[in-house]
Design a protein around this motif. Structure first.
Motif, PDB file in Angstrom:
ATOM      1  N   ASN A   1      27.604  34.014 114.312  1.00  0.00           N
ATOM      2  CA  ASN A   1      28.502  34.777 113.462  1.00  0.00           C
ATOM      3  C   ASN A   1      28.990  36.008 114.215  1.00  0.00           C
ATOM      4  O   ASN A   1      28.609  36.277 115.355  1.00  0.00           O
ATOM      5  N   GLU A   2      29.839  36.810 113.543  1.00  0.00           N
ATOM      6  CA  GLU A   2      30.465  37.944 114.208  1.00  0.00           C
ATOM      7  C   GLU A   2      29.445  39.007 114.606  1.00  0.00           C
ATOM      8  O   GLU A   2      29.574  39.644 115.662  1.00  0.00           O
ATOM      9  N   SER A   3      28.412  39.198 113.786  1.00  0.00           N
ATOM     10  CA  SER A   3      27.390  40.189 114.125  1.00  0.00           C
ATOM     11  C   SER A   3      26.636  39.808 115.396  1.00  0.00           C
ATOM     12  O   SER A   3      26.352  40.650 116.249  1.00  0.00           O
ATOM     13  N   GLN A   4      26.324  38.526 115.541  1.00  0.00           N
ATOM     14  CA  GLN A   4      25.655  38.062 116.748  1.00  0.00           C
ATOM     15  C   GLN A   4      26.542  38.226 117.970  1.00  0.00           C
ATOM     16  O   GLN A   4      26.090  38.612 119.048  1.00  0.00           O
TER      17      GLN A   4
ATOM     18  N   LEU B   1      28.916  40.445 118.421  1.00  0.00           N
ATOM     19  CA  LEU B   1      28.980  41.859 118.769  1.00  0.00           C
ATOM     20  C   LEU B   1      27.685  42.318 119.432  1.00  0.00           C
ATOM     21  O   LEU B   1      27.700  43.162 120.336  1.00  0.00           O
ATOM     22  N   ALA B   2      26.536  41.761 118.986  1.00  0.00           N
ATOM     23  CA  ALA B   2      25.260  42.116 119.600  1.00  0.00           C
ATOM     24  C   ALA B   2      25.197  41.643 121.054  1.00  0.00           C
ATOM     25  O   ALA B   2      24.705  42.349 121.939  1.00  0.00           O
TER      26      ALA B   2
ATOM     27  N   PRO C   1      29.354  37.462 108.703  1.00  0.00           N
ATOM     28  CA  PRO C   1      28.117  37.366 107.916  1.00  0.00           C
ATOM     29  C   PRO C   1      28.363  37.739 106.462  1.00  0.00           C
ATOM     30  O   PRO C   1      29.227  38.560 106.150  1.00  0.00           O
TER      31      PRO C   1
END
Length: 273
Positions: free
Chosen positions: A2-5, A7-8, A36
């Motif tokens: 997902n987008e959070s992963q 960016l991480a 997310p």
């Protein structure tokens, strides 16, 4: 992912922001990362304070209620968390499915990827593209057959070399291996061959070559001017079956008659000058 992963991962690599501007040659199309699912939680549940306008319950009464129904409250709490997690999982799966379906419809990645081999035969003034030679065919006998065919057409004596064009060129899944990529790569490869050797004539032999050379169907036994290759082109049957069935030579010769007449006319004009 997902987008959070995503960016991480970029933060771990020291990349502040990455936005693909163009699709690199031979690379797969960029995919969208699923956002997310974030569920809104009221501020009153975070800091424990009650909303304005609602009286705080008596602490003694609250303690009695908690003691009397603690087990039921705990069961309800876990049940609610389970239902919430289940709803999030279903919504996440639906979001991924929707994005996947959209990407598949745009890129056509659900189609079976093409796999084929072509024989590229270079002559002095002719380029022949035929099906990939089966293992039982002797390459020298095949080249002798094509040499005799070109001599009969009026192309003169030739020095022939044979090579193979194999698709996919790279089996790495990060490279675009679609039918469109195969067609573009083959056309670019042949255009380079024609340009470097200044070849005026291309003979397509068999179904596979004709399919990937042009998006539009090519008629059999029709001499045309290919716009991308800047050369005259004619389509005929594959050559290597003639080694086992000599009677097929008559049919192939008939298909090449437009090229034969053109070469004869060119040779006559050259002799006149």
């Amino acid at each position: 992912m997902n987008e959070s992963q995503r960016l991480a991962y970029m933060d771990a690599m020291g990349v502040d922001c990455y936005v693909p501007r163009i699709q690199l040659l031979g690379a797969l199309a960029s995919t969208l990362c699923v956002m997310p699912i974030v569920e809104f939680v009221p501020a009153s549940e975070v800091d424990g304070s009650a909303p304005a306008g609602i009286a705080q319950p008596d602490s003694t009464a609250a303690a009695k209620v908690a003691k009397a129904s603690g087990a039921a409250a705990t069961h309800a709490l876990f049940e609610d968390d389970g239902k919430k997690n289940q709803r999030q999982a279903i919504a996440s799966q639906q979001s991924v499915a929707e994005v996947t379906d959209e990407l598949v419809s745009q890129t056509g990645s659900s189609k079976e990827l093409p796999k084929f081999i072509l024989s590229i035969v270079r002559a002095n003034n002719v380029l022949l593209i035929d099906e990939g030679l089966p293992g039982h065919v002797n390459p020298q006998e095949y080249l002798q057959l094509l040499h005799n065919l070109l001599f009969a057409l009026g192309a003169g004596k030739q020095t022939l070399t044979i090579d193979a064009f194999v698709w996919p060129i790279n089996k790495n899944s990060q490279f675009d291996q679609s039918e469109t990529a195969a067609r573009q790569t083959l056309q670019a490869f042949l255009a380079k061959q024609v340009e470097q050797a200044n070849i005026p004539t291309v003979i397509l032999m068999g179904q596979t070559a004709a399919h990937y050379i042009s998006e539009q169907p090519l008629a059999m036994a029709e001499l045309i001017q290919h716009p991308q290759l800047a050369a005259q082109m004619i389509r005929c049957d594959s050559g290597f079956p003639l080694l086992a069935e000599p009677l097929l030579k008559k049919q192939l010769w008939q298909q090449l008659q437009p090229l034969y007449l053109t070469l004869q006319s060119t040779n006559a004009a050259s002799k006149a000058h």
